[in-house]
Design an enzyme around this catalytic site. Structure first.
Site, mmCIF file in Angstrom:
data_model
loop_
_atom_site.group_PDB
_atom_site.id
_atom_site.type_symbol
_atom_site.label_atom_id
_atom_site.label_comp_id
_atom_site.label_asym_id
_atom_site.label_seq_id
_atom_site.Cartn_x
_atom_site.Cartn_y
_atom_site.Cartn_z
ATOM 1 N N TYR A 32 -0.824 -3.696 -17.408
ATOM 2 C CA TYR A 32 -2.208 -3.700 -16.943
ATOM 3 C C TYR A 32 -2.653 -2.306 -16.553
ATOM 4 C CZ TYR A 32 -0.935 -3.232 -11.967
ATOM 5 O OH TYR A 32 -0.465 -2.762 -10.766
ATOM 6 N N LYS A 145 3.657 0.185 -16.083
ATOM 7 C CA LYS A 145 2.672 -0.554 -15.275
ATOM 8 C C LYS A 145 2.699 -2.026 -15.696
ATOM 9 C CE LYS A 145 -1.820 0.166 -13.116
ATOM 10 N NZ LYS A 145 -1.375 -0.010 -11.739
ATOM 11 N N GLU A 177 7.570 5.161 -3.174
ATOM 12 C CA GLU A 177 6.099 5.043 -3.172
ATOM 13 C C GLU A 177 5.705 3.805 -2.380
ATOM 14 O OE1 GLU A 177 4.458 4.091 -7.050
ATOM 15 O OE2 GLU A 177 6.211 2.880 -7.553
HETATM 16 N N1 PMP Z 1 2.110 2.902 -7.278
HETATM 17 C C1 PMP Z 1 1.979 1.571 -7.397
HETATM 18 C C2 PMP Z 1 3.176 0.710 -7.227
HETATM 19 C C3 PMP Z 1 0.719 1.007 -7.666
HETATM 20 O O1 PMP Z 1 0.591 -0.321 -7.804
HETATM 21 C C4 PMP Z 1 -0.397 1.857 -7.796
HETATM 22 C C5 PMP Z 1 -1.768 1.288 -8.057
HETATM 23 N N2 PMP Z 1 -1.830 0.553 -9.223
HETATM 24 C C6 PMP Z 1 -0.222 3.243 -7.665
HETATM 25 C C7 PMP Z 1 1.061 3.727 -7.406
HETATM 26 C C8 PMP Z 1 -1.371 4.190 -7.803
HETATM 27 O O2 PMP Z 1 -1.703 4.355 -9.146
HETATM 28 P P1 PMP Z 1 -3.188 4.775 -9.576
HETATM 29 O O3 PMP Z 1 -3.499 6.025 -8.841
HETATM 30 O O4 PMP Z 1 -3.081 4.980 -11.044
HETATM 31 O O5 PMP Z 1 -4.089 3.645 -9.182
#
Ligand code: PMP
Length: 283
Positions: A32, A145, A177
């Site tokens: 996604y 993702k 993270e």
């Molecule tokens: N890490 C994780 C586990 C996430 O789910 C997200 C948000 N989807 C992010 C980091 C941040 O990614 P982005 O800046 O592309 O939204």
């Protein structure tokens, strides 16, 4: 009434149907993206497309669109149908529909779903949030993702039930993270630390933008994992994601960060990111 895009058609969200044998539904076998739009303009489209294509290749799911532009046309039509200019979209591509079996057929056609959504006000969150720490329970391919988000869901929920906005995950005592965002701290020398982009984190689009903007503004960024001790000694901490942008952190477990005030570097990056996204409206 909200419309979504589903496998070539635009339908009311409540009328959209997917097979019970969709592999996303049965196996979380899909990927996604969440993308923002402002003033009717998609933000960071190329960066999201790059990550989406990488996720698809990693899972050997065939690309359901001939080129990014054909997907762009579909998305802009959806924004028009929903009469929305500012918000976010969720795009999901699963491997497709097949008789339930772990093995997948080679000629399977992906299922594509896109819907739009809005976020409530971020005013309160932008004043600073608190973060809990927990063991990282996820698999070894967090760079994909994937729609399989169970560890993130359970840890975010547990944090929420204890009054925390986000939860930072630790692998071998190092912060990887957040459950829905990337993690940053700023040390006493004003050096920005974040986990390197590898299989233990999702390479956030916002993370990339923030690093690029920090470097442009002569700030030092060190892509090296940090630990709890580094958190105790840090000057500032913040998190990043598409739906939130840059959000200051004022407390991590029991550690108060910067006397609960938004630090200068965090404040600078919040503003720089906002300007950077606004600039894309007119490109
Ligand atoms: N890490 C994780 C586990 C996430 O789910 C997200 C948000 N989807 C992010 C980091 C941040 O990614 P982005 O800046 O592309 O939204």
């Amino acid at each position: 009434m909200s419309f979504c895009y589903i496998n070539g058609f635009y339908k009311n969200n409540i009328d959209a149907q997917i097979s019970v044998e969709d592999r996303g539904f049965n196996f979380s076998d899909g990927v996604y993206e969440v993308m923002g739009f402002r003033n009717g303009k998609l933000l960071n489209f190329d960066k999201h497309m790059y990550r989406l294509c990488k996720s698809l290749i990693n899972l050997q799911i065939s690309k359901p669109f001939s080129n990014p532009n054909s997907l762009k046309i579909i998305i802009y039509h959806l924004l028009k149908l929903n009469d929305v200019n500012d918000g976010f979209l969720y795009l999901q591509i699963t491997r497709g529909t097949a008789k339930r079996n772990h093995l997948f057929p080679s000629n399977i056609k992906p299922n594509v779903v896109i819907f739009t959504f809005s976020k409530g006000s971020l005013d309160k969150i932008k004043k600073g949030v608190n973060v809990a720490l927990t063991e990282d329970q996820r698999w070894m391919r967090c760079d994909i993702k994937s729609i399989s988000l169970l560890a993130n869901v359970l840890d975010k929920q547990k944090g929420h039930e204890s009054g925390f906005f986000e939860v930072w995950q630790l692998r071998k005592n190092l912060i990887t993270e957040g459950t829905t965002s990337n993690a940053f701290i700023v040390n006493k020398k004003s050096h920005i630390y974040t986990h390197p982009k590898n299989n233990f984190i999702l390479g956030g689009v916002t993370r990339d933008c923030v690093i690029e903007l920090a470097l442009k503004n002569k700030l030092k960024v060190i892509e090296k994992a940090f630990n709890i001790d580094d958190i105790r000694k840090c000057n500032e901490a913040f998190l990043t994601s598409t739906t939130l942008g840059v959000i200051p952190i004022i407390k991590i477990e029991d550690t108060i960060i910067n006397k609960k005030k938004i630090g200068l570097i965090t404040k600078t990056l919040m503003k720089k990111l906002d300007d950077y996204l606004n600039k894309q409206i007119y490109e």
